[in-house]
Design a protein around this motif. Sequence first.
Motif, mmCIF file in Angstrom:
data_model
loop_
_atom_site.group_PDB
_atom_site.id
_atom_site.type_symbol
_atom_site.label_atom_id
_atom_site.label_comp_id
_atom_site.label_asym_id
_atom_site.label_seq_id
_atom_site.Cartn_x
_atom_site.Cartn_y
_atom_site.Cartn_z
ATOM 1 N N SER A 1 0.628 -1.203 -0.243
ATOM 2 C CA SER A 1 0.133 0.137 0.308
ATOM 3 C C SER A 1 1.119 1.445 0.168
ATOM 4 O O SER A 1 0.644 1.963 -0.825
ATOM 5 N N HIS B 1 0.870 -9.867 -3.351
ATOM 6 C CA HIS B 1 1.091 -12.209 -3.297
ATOM 7 C C HIS B 1 2.306 -12.735 -4.127
ATOM 8 O O HIS B 1 2.872 -13.684 -4.585
ATOM 9 N N LYS C 1 4.194 -11.368 2.886
ATOM 10 C CA LYS C 1 3.015 -12.811 2.936
ATOM 11 C C LYS C 1 3.949 -14.192 2.060
ATOM 12 O O LYS C 1 3.998 -15.133 2.549
ATOM 13 N N ASP D 1 0.054 -4.174 -9.203
ATOM 14 C CA ASP D 1 -0.514 -4.730 -7.722
ATOM 15 C C ASP D 1 0.660 -5.735 -7.289
ATOM 16 O O ASP D 1 -0.541 -7.065 -7.313
HETATM 17 C C1 LIG Z 1 -3.685 -7.378 -3.513
HETATM 18 C C2 LIG Z 1 -3.019 -6.848 -3.087
HETATM 19 N N1 LIG Z 1 -2.859 -5.605 -2.306
HETATM 20 C C3 LIG Z 1 -2.042 -4.931 -1.187
HETATM 21 C C4 LIG Z 1 -2.219 -5.407 -0.775
HETATM 22 C C5 LIG Z 1 -2.429 -4.903 1.187
HETATM 23 O O1 LIG Z 1 -0.710 -5.617 1.722
HETATM 24 P P1 LIG Z 1 -0.611 -4.131 2.740
HETATM 25 O O2 LIG Z 1 -1.323 -4.493 3.457
HETATM 26 O O3 LIG Z 1 0.717 -5.344 3.296
HETATM 27 O O4 LIG Z 1 -0.334 -3.072 2.019
HETATM 28 C C6 LIG Z 1 -3.154 -6.999 -0.082
HETATM 29 C C7 LIG Z 1 -3.374 -7.259 0.990
HETATM 30 O O5 LIG Z 1 -3.572 -8.362 1.049
HETATM 31 C C8 LIG Z 1 -3.309 -7.442 -1.950
HETATM 32 O O6 LIG Z 1 -3.574 -9.071 -1.374
#
Ligand SMILES: Cc1ncc(COP(=O)(O)O)c(C=O)c1O
Length: 403
Positions: A93, A202, A225, A199
């Motif tokens: 994020s 994963h 993750k 993004d």
């Molecule tokens: C595709 C994707 N983007 C972003 C995130 C957000 O991760 P974070 O809260 O560590 O930034 C997630 C979290 O599960 C995700 O699955």
Amino acid sequence: MGNTGTGELLVADGRPAADLWSLDPTVAHLNHGSYGAPPRFVLERETQLRDEMNADADAWWRGLDGRVASARERVAAWLGAPIDATALVANASAGAAVVLASLDFRSEDVVLVTDHNYGAVAMAARRRARSAGARVVTLQVPLNADDSEIVELFRQHIAETPRLKMVLVDQVTSPTGMVFPVADIAALCRSAGVELLVDGAHGPGQIARPTEGLEGAYWVGNLHKWGLTPRGTGVLVANPLLPADRQRLFPSIDSWGSMNPFPQRFDLQGTLDYSPWLAVPAAIDGVEERIGWNRYREHLAQLATAAQAAVADIWGAELTDLPRNPAPSLRLVPLPDGMVTNEAQAHDLRDRIAADANAAVAITSHNGRGFVRLSAQVYNTLDDYVRFAESWNPGRRRAATAQ
Ligand SMILES: Cc1ncc(COP(=O)(O)O)c(C=O)c1O
């Protein structure tokens, strides 16, 4: 080394992989994908580093730049990403926020997202677009679309959307566990002169070289993750159409590091706890020594496939119209029609399952259909999924509720 497949994975010294973790044994841990779970040897390294910081903070900060730079370079090499394009951030994020802040959105520009995006990052893109008077268009991608259908949908939308400024796409889709053909989407965006933000939260650990083929794009990922690092370890790989545009990227924490060029300016973001970043090499090397990253990925894929089949069999769920190219370690099992049709119901059911069956599972929805999203990790065995499916059955539960 020991077997791979659906039984216990044995590590280099012959122990079951689960022995590397200290997870609560009373809970069925079937949701690695949401928050990750670092093994004990990684947490021990992180604690050792934190103790070093706390023993002499002045000495710690005097030597910090070089240590963070070397951790960052290890991450870039492990991902197969260019070193000069790779910065460390707190999480996916944070990386997405950096990219969104750097782009010059204008009134009437368009941002294209899909109906498979992770909600909070799509929400950030929406907010950023709105603040500039730009519009967000959502591309509907059928759950069972194959790669060529997905690429064709993007090709049409990119060609037919005037003022398209940016595309946001999940590499492995969060609610649905699909692997999107991001390299092909990157090629379309490159030739149309459209910015692309992938993004890849994963990606690391699950996909061997997650930034391959993404020339011209921005990519953000989480190491915590599937990379089994401590939480707070995200990556931003910036390969914009014009490499000089990297220099427009600044960490959201505007501190002394901001005077440096990209990516070094991300190395020092004020008084943060840098122990998670510095512990990343211990995870990269430790998993390679104990399991081997290729073997890890193979095992996750086999276990996830078997888990999906076993749960569907016990519940009598039909595995139809599901992703054709599922993520190696994530699988959907459909819930009965009408049980979960939106995110609020999904969260509610997740909480009820945690309370009733002591199981941590992700519940997702797409296009009015509800799913259990199963994660596979090397601390799991097929038995974990079987026991869960036998202890909580959506069909039986519905019938009981109706009485
Ligand atoms: C595709 C994707 N983007 C972003 C995130 C957000 O991760 P974070 O809260 O560590 O930034 C997630 C979290 O599960 C995700 O699955």
